[in-house]
Design a protein around this motif. Structure first.
Motif, PDB file in Angstrom:
ATOM      1  N   ILE A  94    -118.583  61.473  99.515  1.00  0.00           N
ATOM      2  CA  ILE A  94    -119.803  60.829  99.186  1.00  0.00           C
ATOM      3  C   ILE A  94    -120.645  60.038 100.514  1.00  0.00           C
ATOM      4  O   ILE A  94    -121.625  60.236 100.788  1.00  0.00           O
ATOM      5  CB  ILE A  94    -119.627  59.603  98.149  1.00  0.00           C
ATOM      6  CG1 ILE A  94    -119.545  60.441  96.720  1.00  0.00           C
ATOM      7  CG2 ILE A  94    -120.810  58.621  98.129  1.00  0.00           C
ATOM      8  CD1 ILE A  94    -119.114  59.455  95.762  1.00  0.00           C
ATOM      9  N   SER A 134    -127.450  59.838  96.044  1.00  0.00           N
ATOM     10  CA  SER A 134    -126.976  61.146  96.139  1.00  0.00           C
ATOM     11  C   SER A 134    -127.716  62.116  94.833  1.00  0.00           C
ATOM     12  O   SER A 134    -128.275  62.929  94.921  1.00  0.00           O
ATOM     13  CB  SER A 134    -125.714  61.593  96.375  1.00  0.00           C
ATOM     14  OG  SER A 134    -125.475  62.826  96.292  1.00  0.00           O
ATOM     15  N   GLN A 191    -123.508  56.974  95.687  1.00  0.00           N
ATOM     16  CA  GLN A 191    -123.541  58.035  94.759  1.00  0.00           C
ATOM     17  C   GLN A 191    -124.646  58.277  94.195  1.00  0.00           C
ATOM     18  O   GLN A 191    -125.223  59.487  93.981  1.00  0.00           O
ATOM     19  CB  GLN A 191    -122.271  57.972  93.924  1.00  0.00           C
ATOM     20  CG  GLN A 191    -122.018  59.224  93.254  1.00  0.00           C
ATOM     21  CD  GLN A 191    -120.716  58.854  92.060  1.00  0.00           C
ATOM     22  OE1 GLN A 191    -120.120  57.655  91.947  1.00  0.00           O
ATOM     23  NE2 GLN A 191    -120.198  59.946  91.738  1.00  0.00           N
ATOM     24  N   GLU A 207    -113.252  62.206  96.680  1.00  0.00           N
ATOM     25  CA  GLU A 207    -114.665  62.349  96.295  1.00  0.00           C
ATOM     26  C   GLU A 207    -115.518  61.165  96.858  1.00  0.00           C
ATOM     27  O   GLU A 207    -116.687  61.402  97.302  1.00  0.00           O
ATOM     28  CB  GLU A 207    -114.713  62.016  94.685  1.00  0.00           C
ATOM     29  CG  GLU A 207    -116.302  61.940  94.141  1.00  0.00           C
ATOM     30  CD  GLU A 207    -116.318  61.897  92.581  1.00  0.00           C
ATOM     31  OE1 GLU A 207    -117.301  61.738  92.134  1.00  0.00           O
ATOM     32  OE2 GLU A 207    -115.162  61.344  92.213  1.00  0.00           O
ATOM     33  N   GLU A 208    -115.003  59.989  97.034  1.00  0.00           N
ATOM     34  CA  GLU A 208    -115.492  58.862  97.562  1.00  0.00           C
ATOM     35  C   GLU A 208    -115.863  59.135  99.294  1.00  0.00           C
ATOM     36  O   GLU A 208    -116.937  58.774  99.670  1.00  0.00           O
ATOM     37  CB  GLU A 208    -114.684  57.549  97.541  1.00  0.00           C
ATOM     38  CG  GLU A 208    -115.102  57.065  96.017  1.00  0.00           C
ATOM     39  CD  GLU A 208    -114.108  55.840  95.815  1.00  0.00           C
ATOM     40  OE1 GLU A 208    -113.925  55.093  96.744  1.00  0.00           O
ATOM     41  OE2 GLU A 208    -113.981  55.437  94.777  1.00  0.00           O
TER      42      GLU A 208
END
Length: 284
Positions: free
Chosen positions: A207, A280, A277, A203-204
């Protein structure tokens, strides 16, 4: 043999009279050959630590040229790794990425993934990691003969960021103890990754990729709007003017009213990722 031939060919193109004009320059030729031999040796050792193989060299795309793309196929998955060669001490910096100062590797990864997706339409293409390889010929303390090679490989280990999705780490590095000599990770005694390891959950990593793409688009739009204001950053003692080729002609001078550096505060890696994040989600 190939290295000697290539260097001699490059010297001929450059002009024999210049590089053979003094003992100092002749020594530079010897040093270039030695550095290239060390580089080929180290890159070969790093590849042999995992399952990746080079897929493309000097791959050109709209925003630049990728020095090397490596891939690893595992069933219905294709893992992609990007490597960029540097002659300085470049390190991957998540905070610099957040501020738009170091977008290169993530932009390269986005292009590499898209290129591999065209070649592997029936498989899932997964970004594995982005790396800088620093071309150098380091000096190490000569301890026991068996440890000299390991000491050199530690000095020549690429710096970057790894995506901890599926079997990525295993395909990059087969060993599961001690410090890797191929990628920027270190294993604890229980097999877990040490805190100093440059690896993040999927996930990171995603991102960071999305943030880089967004920053590139923002820059494109500001250029189209005709924005030309000189607004260099300052981060501690470092500024955007330090290595700028145009610093003597752009007119930026803090002594002139209205000119000031764009100060960037300190952030941790975790804070930078959280800020990406948030940016985003704000855009969504």
């Amino acid at each position: 043999s190939f290295i000697d031939e290539s260097v001699e060919e490059a010297i001929t193109d450059y002009g024999n009279s210049v590089l053979y004009s003094s003992a100092r320059n002749e020594y530079m030729i010897v040093r270039m050959k030695r550095m290239l031999e060390r580089t080929v040796w180290a890159l070969t050792k790093q590849l042999s630590a995992g399952d990746f193989q080079p897929s493309a060299y000097e791959f050109r795309f709209a925003n630049g040229k990728i020095d090397r793309i490596d891939t690893c196929e595992d069933g219905d998955k294709v893992y992609v790794k990007v490597l960029d060669y540097k002659t300085g001490s470049k390190a991957f910096d998540v905070v610099a990425l957040y501020h738009g100062l170091q977008l290169q590797l993530m932009v390269y990864m986005d292009a590499a993934v898209k290129a591999e997706q065209k070649k592997h339409k029936e498989q899932e293409v997964i970004p594995a990691g982005v790396f800088y390889y620093r071309i150098q010929d380091p000096l190490v303390d000569k301890q026991e003969e068996a440890s000299v090679e390991e000491a050199l490989l530690k000095e020549l280990k690429p710096d970057g960021m790894i995506n901890l999705k599926d079997e990525v780490l295993h395909h990059l590095e087969h060993r599961t103890e001690g410090e890797s000599l191929a990628v920027p990770v270190k294993f604890n005694k229980n097999g877990s990754l040490a805190k100093s390891s440059k690896a993040v959950p999927e996930e990171e990593f995603q991102i960071m990729m999305r943030h880089a793409a967004r920053k590139v688009e923002e820059t494109h739009q500001s250029i189209l709007r005709g924005e030309t204001k000189a607004s260099p950053y300052r981060r501690g003692q470092e500024t955007g003017c330090d290595y700028c080729k145009y610093r003597h002609v752009c007119g930026f001078d803090v002594k002139v009213p209205g000119y000031a550096y764009r100060d960037i505060g300190k952030m941790s890696k975790e804070e930078a990722i959280a800020a990406m994040q948030a940016a985003s989600k704000g855009e969504e």
